[in-house]
Design a protein around this motif. Sequence first.
Motif, PDB file in Angstrom:
ATOM      1  N   ILE A   1       0.885  -1.177   0.000  1.00  0.00           N
ATOM      2  CA  ILE A   1       0.000   0.000   0.000  1.00  0.00           C
ATOM      3  C   ILE A   1       0.917   1.220   0.000  1.00  0.00           C
ATOM      4  O   ILE A   1       1.420   1.627   1.058  1.00  0.00           O
ATOM      5  CB  ILE A   1      -0.939  -0.033   1.218  1.00  0.00           C
ATOM      6  N   PRO A   2       1.196   1.790  -1.167  1.00  0.00           N
ATOM      7  CA  PRO A   2       2.273   2.780  -1.289  1.00  0.00           C
ATOM      8  C   PRO A   2       2.126   3.991  -0.373  1.00  0.00           C
ATOM      9  O   PRO A   2       3.132   4.461   0.178  1.00  0.00           O
ATOM     10  CB  PRO A   2       2.218   3.182  -2.770  1.00  0.00           C
ATOM     11  N   HIS A   3       0.919   4.504  -0.210  1.00  0.00           N
ATOM     12  CA  HIS A   3       0.740   5.686   0.635  1.00  0.00           C
ATOM     13  C   HIS A   3       1.146   5.374   2.077  1.00  0.00           C
ATOM     14  O   HIS A   3       1.806   6.179   2.747  1.00  0.00           O
ATOM     15  CB  HIS A   3      -0.711   6.167   0.550  1.00  0.00           C
ATOM     16  N   SER A   4       0.783   4.204   2.562  1.00  0.00           N
ATOM     17  CA  SER A   4       1.159   3.821   3.916  1.00  0.00           C
ATOM     18  C   SER A   4       2.675   3.709   4.065  1.00  0.00           C
ATOM     19  O   SER A   4       3.245   4.098   5.099  1.00  0.00           O
ATOM     20  CB  SER A   4       0.514   2.484   4.300  1.00  0.00           C
ATOM     21  N   VAL A   5       3.324   3.178   3.039  1.00  0.00           N
ATOM     22  CA  VAL A   5       4.785   3.068   3.071  1.00  0.00           C
ATOM     23  C   VAL A   5       5.408   4.463   3.109  1.00  0.00           C
ATOM     24  O   VAL A   5       6.378   4.707   3.857  1.00  0.00           O
ATOM     25  CB  VAL A   5       5.302   2.262   1.863  1.00  0.00           C
ATOM     26  N   THR A   6       4.863   5.393   2.341  1.00  0.00           N
ATOM     27  CA  THR A   6       5.351   6.777   2.371  1.00  0.00           C
ATOM     28  C   THR A   6       5.208   7.371   3.762  1.00  0.00           C
ATOM     29  O   THR A   6       6.127   8.055   4.252  1.00  0.00           O
ATOM     30  CB  THR A   6       4.570   7.623   1.350  1.00  0.00           C
ATOM     31  N   LEU A   7       4.084   7.119   4.416  1.00  0.00           N
ATOM     32  CA  LEU A   7       3.875   7.640   5.774  1.00  0.00           C
ATOM     33  C   LEU A   7       4.913   7.069   6.732  1.00  0.00           C
ATOM     34  O   LEU A   7       5.490   7.792   7.554  1.00  0.00           O
ATOM     35  CB  LEU A   7       2.461   7.301   6.246  1.00  0.00           C
ATOM     36  N   LEU A   8       5.148   5.767   6.645  1.00  0.00           N
ATOM     37  CA  LEU A   8       6.165   5.122   7.479  1.00  0.00           C
ATOM     38  C   LEU A   8       7.519   5.797   7.290  1.00  0.00           C
ATOM     39  O   LEU A   8       8.205   6.162   8.268  1.00  0.00           O
ATOM     40  CB  LEU A   8       6.245   3.638   7.109  1.00  0.00           C
ATOM     41  N   ARG A   9       7.913   5.988   6.048  1.00  0.00           N
ATOM     42  CA  ARG A   9       9.240   6.539   5.774  1.00  0.00           C
ATOM     43  C   ARG A   9       9.337   8.013   6.160  1.00  0.00           C
ATOM     44  O   ARG A   9      10.390   8.464   6.632  1.00  0.00           O
ATOM     45  CB  ARG A   9       9.584   6.309   4.305  1.00  0.00           C
ATOM     46  N   ASN A  10       8.251   8.754   6.003  1.00  0.00           N
ATOM     47  CA  ASN A  10       8.276  10.155   6.393  1.00  0.00           C
ATOM     48  C   ASN A  10       8.321  10.319   7.909  1.00  0.00           C
ATOM     49  O   ASN A  10       8.945  11.255   8.422  1.00  0.00           O
ATOM     50  CB  ASN A  10       7.101  10.910   5.788  1.00  0.00           C
ATOM     51  N   LEU A  11       7.680   9.427   8.636  1.00  0.00           N
ATOM     52  CA  LEU A  11       7.804   9.449  10.092  1.00  0.00           C
ATOM     53  C   LEU A  11       9.250   9.215  10.503  1.00  0.00           C
ATOM     54  O   LEU A  11       9.786   9.900  11.388  1.00  0.00           O
ATOM     55  CB  LEU A  11       6.899   8.384  10.720  1.00  0.00           C
ATOM     56  N   ARG A  12       9.900   8.268   9.871  1.00  0.00           N
ATOM     57  CA  ARG A  12      11.293   7.980  10.206  1.00  0.00           C
ATOM     58  C   ARG A  12      12.192   9.161   9.857  1.00  0.00           C
ATOM     59  O   ARG A  12      13.140   9.472  10.592  1.00  0.00           O
ATOM     60  CB  ARG A  12      11.770   6.716   9.491  1.00  0.00           C
ATOM     61  N   ARG A  13      11.909   9.835   8.740  1.00  0.00           N
ATOM     62  CA  ARG A  13      12.702  11.021   8.387  1.00  0.00           C
ATOM     63  C   ARG A  13      12.554  12.108   9.443  1.00  0.00           C
ATOM     64  O   ARG A  13      13.448  12.917   9.639  1.00  0.00           O
ATOM     65  CB  ARG A  13      12.273  11.548   7.014  1.00  0.00           C
ATOM     66  N   ARG A  14      11.410  12.122  10.091  1.00  0.00           N
ATOM     67  CA  ARG A  14      11.160  13.071  11.175  1.00  0.00           C
ATOM     68  C   ARG A  14      11.731  12.592  12.507  1.00  0.00           C
ATOM     69  O   ARG A  14      11.539  13.239  13.530  1.00  0.00           O
ATOM     70  CB  ARG A  14       9.651  13.254  11.329  1.00  0.00           C
ATOM     71  N   SER A  15      12.383  11.436  12.496  1.00  0.00           N
ATOM     72  CA  SER A  15      12.953  10.834  13.708  1.00  0.00           C
ATOM     73  C   SER A  15      11.876  10.447  14.718  1.00  0.00           C
ATOM     74  O   SER A  15      12.118  10.433  15.928  1.00  0.00           O
ATOM     75  CB  SER A  15      13.988  11.765  14.352  1.00  0.00           C
ATOM     76  N   VAL A  16      10.675  10.118  14.198  1.00  0.00           N
ATOM     77  CA  VAL A  16       9.629   9.541  15.036  1.00  0.00           C
ATOM     78  C   VAL A  16       9.878   8.036  15.104  1.00  0.00           C
ATOM     79  O   VAL A  16      10.067   7.389  14.064  1.00  0.00           O
ATOM     80  CB  VAL A  16       8.224   9.820  14.458  1.00  0.00           C
ATOM     81  N   ALA A  17       9.901   7.475  16.296  1.00  0.00           N
ATOM     82  CA  ALA A  17      10.090   6.028  16.426  1.00  0.00           C
ATOM     83  C   ALA A  17       8.910   5.298  15.792  1.00  0.00           C
ATOM     84  O   ALA A  17       7.756   5.656  16.019  1.00  0.00           O
ATOM     85  CB  ALA A  17      10.213   5.647  17.894  1.00  0.00           C
ATOM     86  N   VAL A  18       9.218   4.300  14.969  1.00  0.00           N
ATOM     87  CA  VAL A  18       8.187   3.548  14.255  1.00  0.00           C
ATOM     88  C   VAL A  18       8.404   2.062  14.522  1.00  0.00           C
ATOM     89  O   VAL A  18       9.481   1.526  14.266  1.00  0.00           O
ATOM     90  CB  VAL A  18       8.232   3.839  12.745  1.00  0.00           C
ATOM     91  N   PHE A  19       7.355   1.419  15.049  1.00  0.00           N
ATOM     92  CA  PHE A  19       7.404  -0.006  15.371  1.00  0.00           C
ATOM     93  C   PHE A  19       6.434  -0.769  14.464  1.00  0.00           C
ATOM     94  O   PHE A  19       5.446  -0.213  13.972  1.00  0.00           O
ATOM     95  CB  PHE A  19       6.984  -0.271  16.822  1.00  0.00           C
ATOM     96  N   ALA A  20       6.695  -2.058  14.285  1.00  0.00           N
ATOM     97  CA  ALA A  20       5.728  -2.982  13.684  1.00  0.00           C
ATOM     98  C   ALA A  20       5.181  -3.874  14.785  1.00  0.00           C
ATOM     99  O   ALA A  20       5.930  -4.335  15.650  1.00  0.00           O
ATOM    100  CB  ALA A  20       6.389  -3.841  12.615  1.00  0.00           C
ATOM    101  N   LEU A  21       3.879  -4.102  14.752  1.00  0.00           N
ATOM    102  CA  LEU A  21       3.239  -5.094  15.621  1.00  0.00           C
ATOM    103  C   LEU A  21       2.267  -5.869  14.757  1.00  0.00           C
ATOM    104  O   LEU A  21       1.202  -5.366  14.407  1.00  0.00           O
ATOM    105  CB  LEU A  21       2.518  -4.428  16.792  1.00  0.00           C
ATOM    106  N   SER A  22       2.665  -7.088  14.407  1.00  0.00           N
ATOM    107  CA  SER A  22       1.906  -7.809  13.381  1.00  0.00           C
ATOM    108  C   SER A  22       1.794  -9.293  13.691  1.00  0.00           C
ATOM    109  O   SER A  22       2.746  -9.911  14.174  1.00  0.00           O
ATOM    110  CB  SER A  22       2.600  -7.639  12.026  1.00  0.00           C
ATOM    111  N   ASN A  23       0.626  -9.843  13.389  1.00  0.00           N
ATOM    112  CA  ASN A  23       0.455 -11.293  13.364  1.00  0.00           C
ATOM    113  C   ASN A  23       1.066 -11.789  12.057  1.00  0.00           C
ATOM    114  O   ASN A  23       0.515 -11.563  10.981  1.00  0.00           O
ATOM    115  CB  ASN A  23      -1.023 -11.668  13.452  1.00  0.00           C
TER     116      ASN A  23
END
Length: 207
Positions: free
Chosen positions: A87-109
Amino acid sequence: MGIEAVVFDIGNVLIEWQPERHYDRVIGEERRRAMFATVDLHVMNDRVDRGENFHAMVTECAAANPDWHDEIMLWHDDWLHMASPAIPHSVTLLRNLRRRSVAVFALSNFGIETFDIAKPVYPFLTEFDRSYISGHMGVTKPDAEIYARVEADCGLLPETLLFADDRADNIEAAQARGWQTHLFDGPQGWADRLLQEGLLSAEEAQA
């Protein structure tokens, strides 16, 4: 208290996960409906998500249901076709958060082997600050234990975690622990929430 980490589910948040759709394409909707009415493939997959071996689980299920043997094996052989596309838009959001130095975690089954299959195809799965994958943890959402273990590992207060998931039961379990949550029904709504929280700019929240 502000958000200190954004937590992404993966299936249907970053990657589409629609096994029924793939089976409809391959064997037809009518036959797929008949198979799913006879064999609970999602229960089989739950065992994989709790850490049991992917190939062994699918093979065991196929052997137990000989009338559907070949179709069940497609769950293994065609897995990447079921877990697609990104889902490209979601991937962009993930990467933009990281560029902002926001901690990003995955929690997945997600199974141990299936996550290893997915990572080379979807490189963003390697970009999280912390990855909480149920197969490795031996427990799945919405069990309260998995959320408690995330909290213990990252050391952050529940109210500082913002969690996006497409399943209401997973969201409700996180809310019960005090997490901030977003029920994902598409990337635009998630982008709007991240913008509202001040975690991304309007430009960074765009597709």
